[in-house]
Write a protein that holds these residues in place. Structure first.
Motif, PDB file in Angstrom:
ATOM      1  N   GLU A   1      -2.964  10.160  20.778  1.00  0.00           N
ATOM      2  CA  GLU A   1      -1.633  10.037  20.200  1.00  0.00           C
ATOM      3  C   GLU A   1      -1.709   9.779  18.692  1.00  0.00           C
ATOM      4  OE1 GLU A   1      -0.337   6.914  22.684  1.00  0.00           O
ATOM      5  OE2 GLU A   1      -1.052   5.345  21.359  1.00  0.00           O
ATOM      6  N   PRO A   2      -0.805  10.394  17.970  1.00  0.00           N
ATOM      7  CA  PRO A   2      -0.766  10.141  16.524  1.00  0.00           C
ATOM      8  C   PRO A   2      -0.330   8.702  16.248  1.00  0.00           C
ATOM      9  CG  PRO A   2       0.449  12.125  17.112  1.00  0.00           C
ATOM     10  CD  PRO A   2       0.174  11.393  18.389  1.00  0.00           C
ATOM     11  N   VAL A   3      -1.025   8.045  15.339  1.00  0.00           N
ATOM     12  CA  VAL A   3      -0.741   6.634  15.082  1.00  0.00           C
ATOM     13  C   VAL A   3      -0.546   6.391  13.580  1.00  0.00           C
ATOM     14  CG1 VAL A   3      -1.976   5.769  17.110  1.00  0.00           C
ATOM     15  CG2 VAL A   3      -3.203   6.112  14.967  1.00  0.00           C
ATOM     16  N   LEU A   4       0.151   5.333  13.310  1.00  0.00           N
ATOM     17  CA  LEU A   4       0.362   4.897  11.923  1.00  0.00           C
ATOM     18  C   LEU A   4       0.339   3.376  11.902  1.00  0.00           C
ATOM     19  CD1 LEU A   4       1.418   5.089   8.917  1.00  0.00           C
ATOM     20  CD2 LEU A   4       3.724   5.121   9.891  1.00  0.00           C
ATOM     21  N   THR A   5      -0.426   2.794  11.003  1.00  0.00           N
ATOM     22  CA  THR A   5      -0.348   1.349  10.773  1.00  0.00           C
ATOM     23  C   THR A   5       0.252   1.151   9.395  1.00  0.00           C
ATOM     24  OG1 THR A   5      -2.315   0.979  12.129  1.00  0.00           O
ATOM     25  CG2 THR A   5      -1.629  -0.816  10.679  1.00  0.00           C
ATOM     26  N   GLN A   6       1.361   0.467   9.355  1.00  0.00           N
ATOM     27  CA  GLN A   6       2.037   0.249   8.075  1.00  0.00           C
ATOM     28  C   GLN A   6       2.099  -1.262   7.811  1.00  0.00           C
ATOM     29  OE1 GLN A   6       5.767   2.377   7.765  1.00  0.00           O
ATOM     30  NE2 GLN A   6       5.190   2.938   5.679  1.00  0.00           N
ATOM     31  N   TYR A   7       2.048  -1.629   6.553  1.00  0.00           N
ATOM     32  CA  TYR A   7       1.904  -3.037   6.182  1.00  0.00           C
ATOM     33  C   TYR A   7       3.112  -3.494   5.353  1.00  0.00           C
ATOM     34  CZ  TYR A   7      -2.885  -2.150   7.641  1.00  0.00           C
ATOM     35  OH  TYR A   7      -3.996  -1.806   8.369  1.00  0.00           O
ATOM     36  N   PHE A   8       3.574  -4.690   5.665  1.00  0.00           N
ATOM     37  CA  PHE A   8       4.767  -5.219   4.990  1.00  0.00           C
ATOM     38  C   PHE A   8       4.484  -6.644   4.524  1.00  0.00           C
ATOM     39  CE2 PHE A   8       6.119  -2.106   8.078  1.00  0.00           C
ATOM     40  CZ  PHE A   8       7.058  -1.348   7.398  1.00  0.00           C
ATOM     41  N   SER A   9       5.139  -7.012   3.447  1.00  0.00           N
ATOM     42  CA  SER A   9       4.981  -8.384   2.958  1.00  0.00           C
ATOM     43  C   SER A   9       6.353  -8.969   2.640  1.00  0.00           C
ATOM     44  CB  SER A   9       4.093  -8.406   1.708  1.00  0.00           C
ATOM     45  OG  SER A   9       4.653  -7.603   0.693  1.00  0.00           O
ATOM     46  N   GLY A  10       6.393 -10.323   2.643  1.00  0.00           N
ATOM     47  CA  GLY A  10       7.643 -11.031   2.392  1.00  0.00           C
ATOM     48  C   GLY A  10       8.392 -11.283   3.695  1.00  0.00           C
ATOM     49  N   SER A  11       9.065 -12.408   3.768  1.00  0.00           N
ATOM     50  CA  SER A  11       9.917 -12.751   4.916  1.00  0.00           C
ATOM     51  C   SER A  11       9.182 -12.630   6.257  1.00  0.00           C
ATOM     52  CB  SER A  11      11.164 -11.853   4.925  1.00  0.00           C
ATOM     53  OG  SER A  11      12.149 -12.398   5.774  1.00  0.00           O
TER      54      SER A  11
ATOM     55  N   GLY B   1       0.824  -1.213   0.000  1.00  0.00           N
ATOM     56  CA  GLY B   1       0.000   0.000   0.000  1.00  0.00           C
ATOM     57  C   GLY B   1       0.848   1.249   0.000  1.00  0.00           C
ATOM     58  N   THR B   2       0.329   2.276   0.659  1.00  0.00           N
ATOM     59  CA  THR B   2       0.994   3.573   0.584  1.00  0.00           C
ATOM     60  C   THR B   2       2.382   3.528   1.200  1.00  0.00           C
ATOM     61  OG1 THR B   2       0.864   5.900   1.196  1.00  0.00           O
ATOM     62  CG2 THR B   2      -0.082   4.325   2.740  1.00  0.00           C
ATOM     63  N   LYS B   3       3.288   4.247   0.596  1.00  0.00           N
ATOM     64  CA  LYS B   3       4.666   4.296   1.084  1.00  0.00           C
ATOM     65  C   LYS B   3       4.857   5.431   2.070  1.00  0.00           C
ATOM     66  CE  LYS B   3       6.129   1.054  -1.788  1.00  0.00           C
ATOM     67  NZ  LYS B   3       4.824   0.567  -2.251  1.00  0.00           N
ATOM     68  N   ARG B   4       3.865   6.300   2.171  1.00  0.00           N
ATOM     69  CA  ARG B   4       4.019   7.453   3.059  1.00  0.00           C
ATOM     70  C   ARG B   4       3.852   7.027   4.513  1.00  0.00           C
ATOM     71  NH1 ARG B   4       0.789  12.471   0.818  1.00  0.00           N
ATOM     72  NH2 ARG B   4       2.224  13.548   2.222  1.00  0.00           N
ATOM     73  N   ASN B   5       4.486   7.779   5.373  1.00  0.00           N
ATOM     74  CA  ASN B   5       4.514   7.418   6.797  1.00  0.00           C
ATOM     75  C   ASN B   5       3.843   8.502   7.627  1.00  0.00           C
ATOM     76  OD1 ASN B   5       6.477   5.170   6.280  1.00  0.00           O
ATOM     77  ND2 ASN B   5       7.675   6.920   5.598  1.00  0.00           N
ATOM     78  N   ILE B   6       2.610   8.777   7.337  1.00  0.00           N
ATOM     79  CA  ILE B   6       1.927   9.887   8.003  1.00  0.00           C
ATOM     80  C   ILE B   6       1.259   9.403   9.285  1.00  0.00           C
ATOM     81  CG2 ILE B   6       0.154  11.656   7.793  1.00  0.00           C
ATOM     82  CD1 ILE B   6       0.577  11.594   4.787  1.00  0.00           C
ATOM     83  N   PHE B   7       1.622  10.020  10.360  1.00  0.00           N
ATOM     84  CA  PHE B   7       0.967   9.743  11.642  1.00  0.00           C
ATOM     85  C   PHE B   7      -0.197  10.712  11.795  1.00  0.00           C
ATOM     86  CE2 PHE B   7       3.724   6.895  14.185  1.00  0.00           C
ATOM     87  CZ  PHE B   7       4.728   6.704  13.247  1.00  0.00           C
ATOM     88  N   ARG B   8      -1.367  10.142  12.021  1.00  0.00           N
ATOM     89  CA  ARG B   8      -2.560  10.965  12.237  1.00  0.00           C
ATOM     90  C   ARG B   8      -3.110  10.639  13.605  1.00  0.00           C
ATOM     91  NH1 ARG B   8      -4.154  12.252   6.751  1.00  0.00           N
ATOM     92  NH2 ARG B   8      -3.007  10.906   5.327  1.00  0.00           N
ATOM     93  N   ARG B   9      -3.782  11.596  14.179  1.00  0.00           N
ATOM     94  CA  ARG B   9      -4.369  11.338  15.490  1.00  0.00           C
ATOM     95  C   ARG B   9      -5.513  10.353  15.334  1.00  0.00           C
ATOM     96  NH1 ARG B   9      -1.740  14.752  18.725  1.00  0.00           N
ATOM     97  NH2 ARG B   9      -0.983  16.661  17.753  1.00  0.00           N
ATOM     98  N   ASP B  10      -5.653   9.462  16.312  1.00  0.00           N
ATOM     99  CA  ASP B  10      -6.703   8.453  16.215  1.00  0.00           C
ATOM    100  C   ASP B  10      -8.067   9.078  16.489  1.00  0.00           C
ATOM    101  OD1 ASP B  10      -6.908   8.771  18.933  1.00  0.00           O
ATOM    102  OD2 ASP B  10      -5.818   6.935  19.423  1.00  0.00           O
ATOM    103  N   ALA B  11      -9.095   8.247  16.488  1.00  0.00           N
ATOM    104  CA  ALA B  11     -10.454   8.766  16.592  1.00  0.00           C
ATOM    105  C   ALA B  11     -10.675   9.563  17.877  1.00  0.00           C
ATOM    106  CB  ALA B  11     -11.449   7.611  16.504  1.00  0.00           C
TER     107      ALA B  11
END
Lengths: 177, 587
Positions: free
Chosen positions: B180-190, B166-176
């Protein structure tokens, strides 16, 4: 036909139809825009008669808006007036006369109920066939003819009550068709 | 029209054709159309009133083919209907999988890695790992968005860098909750298998803090006026058109800038600055008042040196009370440094949010549809429901059930839209779905970063069953087709109205059927000429469904001239709300 040519070719038909159905320039702009947005996003390759297709989208969008505002919305009830002539004319006097007449004709049309009004606009102004008018309105051909005739009858009566000078004016009007 | 009315009809025809159009600004309308088309094609949904930045931990927008799209595409040849799966939802990302709570600090900023979850990527068989991160301390910095300049995840055993999904950007946004600002980032492989542990290193570099700032556009606001919009970038704008139209209710505004938008590569500007450019806002005092008609609040969605858009004047607002400002996102602070977190992920723990739930009400479902949905397979990113049914006619009264057009998963008081595919006997399969895969209902959880449904109340809501009707004995007699299209209609026993337009094109006959999206043709029309049946050429069949307009064109090849022509509608799908069901999902 590319998107821009589509817009240039049919913008006046669509906008005028919306304007005289909705009686609000602001709403007409919104709906006109929506019609062309939908048309541009659609696959038009198989559309055989593009004008009827566009008018059908316009009619549906106008219906939707009018339905949303059907509960006594003042905007729909508010009288509207249009002060500018559609086509340039050779003289100031003639322009004035035509603008006045067109404006008067718009007011006559405004007195019709929406169903015969839209039938007249589609059949006469947009120049659709009775079959296409019927399809655009989602009614049987006989119903469409009936609405056209009914609207014509009412309009005729209203028109005959106009002063002679104003009736004569319409006969000189330039047409884009 | 009757003869009696002929004279008046002529005058009225002229009158109607001469109706004025009020001379709208067609150029401005065209510009707005182009903008809107671009936005819709890009997946943007106008949501007036919403802030430009959603305070959610959402990822890139994901697009899902709706079940209805699968349905309407069944007749082949059309265009898929997509919708924004994430619209109008604001969920807090839940912790799921393996808790980590590891952190690193630099420049007074603490980056915490909260948890890791592993599960199947939606619509695929591949697995991915989500890392949920938060900024728990920022040394009192004030900001709306924070974005790291770089993010990498390395498998410490192999040295392999994992690919970001998905997106490569690493933007932390405040949760609902706005905390605290949060970011969920997704990785695949290994990724670690069950029972296996893998060690990783998360590296984040250079954190930019961003705020929206405004430059007042003072003085007379009129065409020809020039303003400094972004002082530090020497960005100036010149108003080239300023017209109140539609009785003073709308402002058509055009302006041109003296330079292009700042390039993030040219200096220390983070990408958020370059991708979310400025906009003119109309204000009354400190409060932004109105937004462009096309786009979200206060912003046009595209930026160029020559920009044109329209504002709608607020109800009752006097034009002279309005003020103008140029609003833009600016990097107000930067923490230069590197945050490195080494951690280990155990495959079983990270995948613990994968489980199966029972779906109740199977008997009622089978009675209405002939299919059963016994269980829901839950993963951190998707809920998947295998469909059990026999192919062919299920013998139910009122038409053969195909599928539900609208499928919703209610999670507490929020709803997720799902879709069903592949539909047996239907040629269309949504992108990303293997046509040979088992029939399945899927709900994509990723847009909301919802990674744990345990403890929530789940209900499967099935709406608008699509059933197949066919009336082989209902034939509509038509005139022999000519070059000019002729229209005919037939009201079917179920009250569906078939509106046919029949045209001869050389040796072929084209039958266009309007459906108005009240139903859709499945098998296509049949043509009978002097007692002989003709089938359409499926390769030349075309259809268009969507919005309020729908049709299908069947092409019958090499049809002889004849005298007795008739059309049968073939099989078509209609919507049956009497089969709507709510099925509770339980442990």
């Amino acid at each position: 036909m590319d998107d821009h040519k589509l817009f240039e070719t049919y913008k006046e038909d669509i906008y005028r139809y919306c304007l005289h159905m909705l009686r609000s320039q602001s709403d007409a702009e919104d709906i006109c825009q929506e019609v062309f947005v939908k048309a541009m996003l659609a696959d038009r390759i198989q559309v055989e008669y593009i004008k009827a297709w566009l008018m059908r989208i316009a009619a549906n969008e106008c219906h939707s808006l009018m339905r949303r505002r059907s509960n006594g919305n003042q905007k729909e009830k508010k009288a509207f007036s249009i002060n500018l002539p559609l086509h340039p004319s050779p003289s100031v006097e003639q322009a004035y006369e035509q603008a006045e007449t067109a404006d008067e004709f718009g007011r006559l049309l405004d007195k019709l109920n929406p169903k015969p009004r839209e039938a007249l606009l589609l059949y006469y102004m947009a120049d659709l066939s009775t079959n296409d008018t019927a399809r655009t309105l989602n009614v049987r051909v006989g119903t469409a003819k009936s609405r056209i005739n009914r609207g014509l009858g009412v309009l005729k009566k209203l028109y005959e009550k106009l002063p002679e000078a104003q009736r004569k004016g319409s006969g000189h009007r330039a047409s884009s068709y | 029209m009757g003869i009696v009315l002929r004279v008046t009809e002529q005058q009225i025809r002229q009158g109607l054709r001469g109706l004025p159009d009020g001379s709208p600004d067609y150029e401005a309308i065209w510009q707005r159309i182009c903008t809107e088309v671009k936005l819709r094609r890009s997946g943007w949904n106008e949501q007036p009133g919403l802030p430009a930045e959603k305070p959610t931990a959402s990822r890139a927008r994901r697009w899902v083919v709706a079940a209805s799209a699968a349905a309407v595409m069944a007749a082949s040849g059309g265009t898929a209907v997509y919708f924004d799966h994430a619209a109008n939802r604001a969920w807090t990302a839940a912790d799921a999988g393996q808790k980590l709570e590891a952190y690193a600090e630099a420049e007074g900023v603490r980056l915490t890695l909260n948890n890791a979850a592993i599960g199947r990527q939606p619509l695929t068989e591949e697995e991915q790992m989500s890392l949920r991160m938060s900024l728990r301390e920022t040394a009192g910095r004030s900001f709306e968005l924070a974005e790291f300049g770089e993010s990498t995840l390395t498998d410490l055993d192999t040295g392999q860098k994992l690919e970001i999904s998905g997106t490569k950007r690493n933007i932390f946004r405040r949760d609902a909750q706005g905390e605290e600002p949060v970011l969920t980032q997704y990785f695949s492989g290994s990724l670690p298998a069950t029972g296996e542990t893998k060690r990783y290193r998360l590296t984040m570099k250079d954190l930019f803090f961003n705020q929206t700032v405004e430059t007042p556009l003072e003085g007379e606001f009129a065409a020809g006026s020039e303003y400094v919009a972004i002082p530090e970038e020497d960005l100036k704008i010149k108003i080239t058109a300023y017209d109140w139209v539609s009785g003073g209710n709308r402002l058509n505004l055009k302006y041109e800038a003296n330079r292009d938008w700042p390039d993030s590569q040219s200096g220390d500007l983070p990408s958020v600055f370059s991708k979310e450019p400025g906009k003119i806002v109309i204000k009354n005092g400190e409060k932004p008042l109105t937004s462009p008609v096309w786009g979200s609040i206060g912003a046009e969605q595209t930026w160029s040196r020559n920009t044109s858009f329209t504002f709608r004047k607020p109800e009752g607002q006097q034009i002279e009370d309005l003020s103008f400002a140029y609003a833009y996102v600016r990097t107000t602070d930067k923490a230069s440094g590197e945050w490195t977190i080494d951690f280990a992920v155990e495959g079983s723990q990270a995948a613990e949010s994968n489980y199966t739930l029972k779906i109740d009400g199977q008997q009622a479902l089978e009675e209405r549809t002939g299919m059963t949905l016994p269980e829901a397979v839950v993963s951190p990113f998707e809920v998947s429901i295998p469909v059990n049914r026999q192919e062919g006619n299920n013998g139910l009264p009122g038409g053969r059930f195909l599928f539900y057009r609208d499928i919703l998963l209610q999670v507490d008081d929020l709803e997720i839209t799902g879709f069903q595919a592949p539909i047996p006997g239907q040629p269309y399969v949504p992108p990303g779905i293997d046509p040979k895969s088992p029939e399945n209902i899927a709900f994509d959880l990723v847009p909301d970063a919802v990674t744990d449904l345990s403890g929530k109340t789940l209900t499967l809501k099935l709406r608008n069953a699509v059933v197949v009707n066919e009336y082989p004995d209902v034939w509509t007699g038509i005139e022999p087709p000519g070059d000019q299209g002729q229209s005919f209609s037939e009201t079917m026993p179920d009250q569906s109205v078939m509106a046919y337009k029949v045209t001869r094109k050389g040796k072929d006959v084209h039958v266009q059927t309007l459906t108005e999206n009240k139903f859709y043709l499945i098998g296509g029309t049949h043509l009978k000429v002097d007692g002989r049946m003709y089938e359409s050429d499926l390769n030349e069949t075309s259809s268009k469904y969507g919005g309020d307009f729908g049709y299908r064109i069947d092409v019958f090849k090499n049809v002889p001239e004849g005298s007795d022509f008739s059309i049968n509608a073939g099989s078509y799908g209609v919507y049956d709300s009497s089969r709507d069901l709510d099925l509770p999902i339980s442990d």
